[in-house]
Design a protein around this motif. Structure first.
Motif, PDB file in Angstrom:
ATOM      1  N   TYR A  67      98.185   4.378  46.534  1.00 42.17           N
ATOM      2  CA  TYR A  67      96.744   4.132  46.569  1.00 42.17           C
ATOM      3  C   TYR A  67      96.115   4.993  47.659  1.00 42.17           C
ATOM      4  O   TYR A  67      96.560   4.973  48.803  1.00 42.17           O
TER       5      TYR A  67
ATOM      6  N   HIS B  48      92.780   6.049  50.030  1.00 39.36           N
ATOM      7  CA  HIS B  48      91.580   5.445  50.632  1.00 39.36           C
ATOM      8  C   HIS B  48      90.898   6.461  51.548  1.00 39.36           C
ATOM      9  O   HIS B  48      91.533   7.401  52.041  1.00 39.36           O
TER      10      HIS B  48
ATOM     11  N   ALA C 146      80.182   8.275  47.714  1.00 38.16           N
ATOM     12  CA  ALA C 146      81.242   7.521  47.052  1.00 38.16           C
ATOM     13  C   ALA C 146      82.054   8.413  46.120  1.00 38.16           C
ATOM     14  O   ALA C 146      83.287   8.317  46.052  1.00 38.16           O
TER      15      ALA C 146
ATOM     16  N   ASN D  14      84.351  10.706  48.137  1.00 32.34           N
ATOM     17  CA  ASN D  14      85.444   9.954  48.747  1.00 32.34           C
ATOM     18  C   ASN D  14      86.471   9.507  47.723  1.00 32.34           C
ATOM     19  O   ASN D  14      87.664   9.415  48.035  1.00 32.34           O
ATOM     20  N   LYS D  15      86.044   9.247  46.496  1.00 38.46           N
ATOM     21  CA  LYS D  15      87.023   8.894  45.466  1.00 38.46           C
ATOM     22  C   LYS D  15      87.932  10.084  45.184  1.00 38.46           C
ATOM     23  O   LYS D  15      89.151   9.923  45.022  1.00 38.46           O
ATOM     24  N   ARG D  16      87.363  11.279  45.135  1.00 41.42           N
ATOM     25  CA  ARG D  16      88.179  12.478  44.923  1.00 41.42           C
ATOM     26  C   ARG D  16      89.101  12.728  46.114  1.00 41.42           C
ATOM     27  O   ARG D  16      90.266  13.113  45.939  1.00 41.42           O
TER      28      ARG D  16
ATOM     29  N   SER E 247      92.826   5.917  43.349  1.00 45.06           N
ATOM     30  CA  SER E 247      91.955   6.132  44.491  1.00 45.06           C
ATOM     31  C   SER E 247      90.921   5.021  44.574  1.00 45.06           C
ATOM     32  O   SER E 247      90.155   4.797  43.633  1.00 45.06           O
ATOM     33  N   PHE E 248      90.922   4.313  45.690  1.00 41.14           N
ATOM     34  CA  PHE E 248      89.883   3.323  45.963  1.00 41.14           C
ATOM     35  C   PHE E 248      88.758   3.926  46.796  1.00 41.14           C
ATOM     36  O   PHE E 248      87.767   3.244  47.097  1.00 41.14           O
ATOM     37  N   GLY E 249      88.934   5.202  47.180  1.00 39.83           N
ATOM     38  CA  GLY E 249      87.884   5.862  47.947  1.00 39.83           C
ATOM     39  C   GLY E 249      87.507   5.064  49.178  1.00 39.83           C
ATOM     40  O   GLY E 249      88.355   4.680  49.980  1.00 39.83           O
ATOM     41  N   GLU E 250      86.203   4.784  49.296  1.00 41.95           N
ATOM     42  CA  GLU E 250      85.692   4.081  50.469  1.00 41.95           C
ATOM     43  C   GLU E 250      85.503   2.588  50.228  1.00 41.95           C
ATOM     44  O   GLU E 250      84.940   1.892  51.064  1.00 41.95           O
ATOM     45  N   THR E 251      85.980   2.075  49.095  1.00 35.49           N
ATOM     46  CA  THR E 251      85.635   0.705  48.694  1.00 35.49           C
ATOM     47  C   THR E 251      86.461  -0.378  49.373  1.00 35.49           C
ATOM     48  O   THR E 251      86.095  -1.548  49.319  1.00 35.49           O
TER      49      THR E 251
END
Length: 216
Positions: free
Chosen positions: A105, A107, A114, A117-119, A147-151
């Motif tokens: 995963y 992050h 958003a 950050n996902k990329r 990818s949860f990115g910034e979430t």
């Protein structure tokens, strides 16, 4: 020869007890986390009874025995020396269980859009997968890149935060079609774990006759 046979019998008896203690049934197909002597056999047995329960058991163990997280510099997916050391330890653990799959995963922190950050989170997950593959782990066992990115920040802050810029490696299941019965490769894992975990408890040792004796 008699002493050797007696010691072998005692060891087999201890192994049987450990296997019985390794799985605690609390419902249909459920099991508690096995620890210590007999772990590998307990996990293999649980996998045949309840794959989901075995996945959870191995996931708990993986997280307890190795660092599942590596962090990154700001706006970067490059692995530094510390990250590579952690991933080398992960790879050593993963190689012990050739029938198990893993998911990485990605992050980021909360700086930036958003979508970006996902990329970036995905790029970080890819960096980990690429490194693990250089350590002898088949990419087919790294089930997915997520990818949860910034979430899902560790620390909720709009400022740059290294703890949020991370990847997390987790057990995700078993390789499709992998044999769940013991084979030579998995038996080697069991033997290694028996040797490591078969240590005297609280200053006691098992004598050749199978009785407990105090250590001087």
């Amino acid at each position: 020869m008699k002493t050797l046979l007696t010691a072998t019998a005692a060891a087999l008896a201890l192994s049987g007890c450990a296997q019985e203690a390794g799985i605690s049934q609390s419902g249909a197909g459920s099991a508690a986390l096995a620890t210590g002597f007999g772990d590998a056999t307990a996990i293999n047995t649980q996998a045949m009874i309840d794959a989901d329960g075995a996945t959870a058991m191995l996931g708990t163990r993986f997280a307890a025995e190795v660092d599942s997280t590596v962090t990154f510099a700001f706006n970067s997916s490059q692995l530094d020396a510390t990250a590579m050391a952690v991933l080398t330890t992960q790879a050593n653990w993963i190689r012990q269980f050739p029938e198990v799959r893993f998911r990485v995963y990605g992050h980021t922190d909360l700086v930036g859009s958003a979508a970006y950050n996902k990329r970036l989170g995905l790029a970080r997950a890819n960096a980990v997968v690429n490194f693990l593959s250089t350590q002898g782990i088949s990419r087919s066992r790294l089930e997915a890149l997520v990818s949860f990115g910034e979430t899902r920040p560790v620390i909720a802050t709009q400022s740059p935060e290294q703890q949020n810029r991370r990847t997390v490696t987790e057990v995700s299941g078993f390789v499709k079609g992998a044999p769940m019965l013991l084979n030579g490769k998995y038996a080697a894992v069991i033997f290694r774990e028996y040797v490591i975990s078969a240590v005297p408890i609280s200053g006691l040792s098992v004598s050749a006759t199978g009785t407990l004796a105090g250590q001087e």
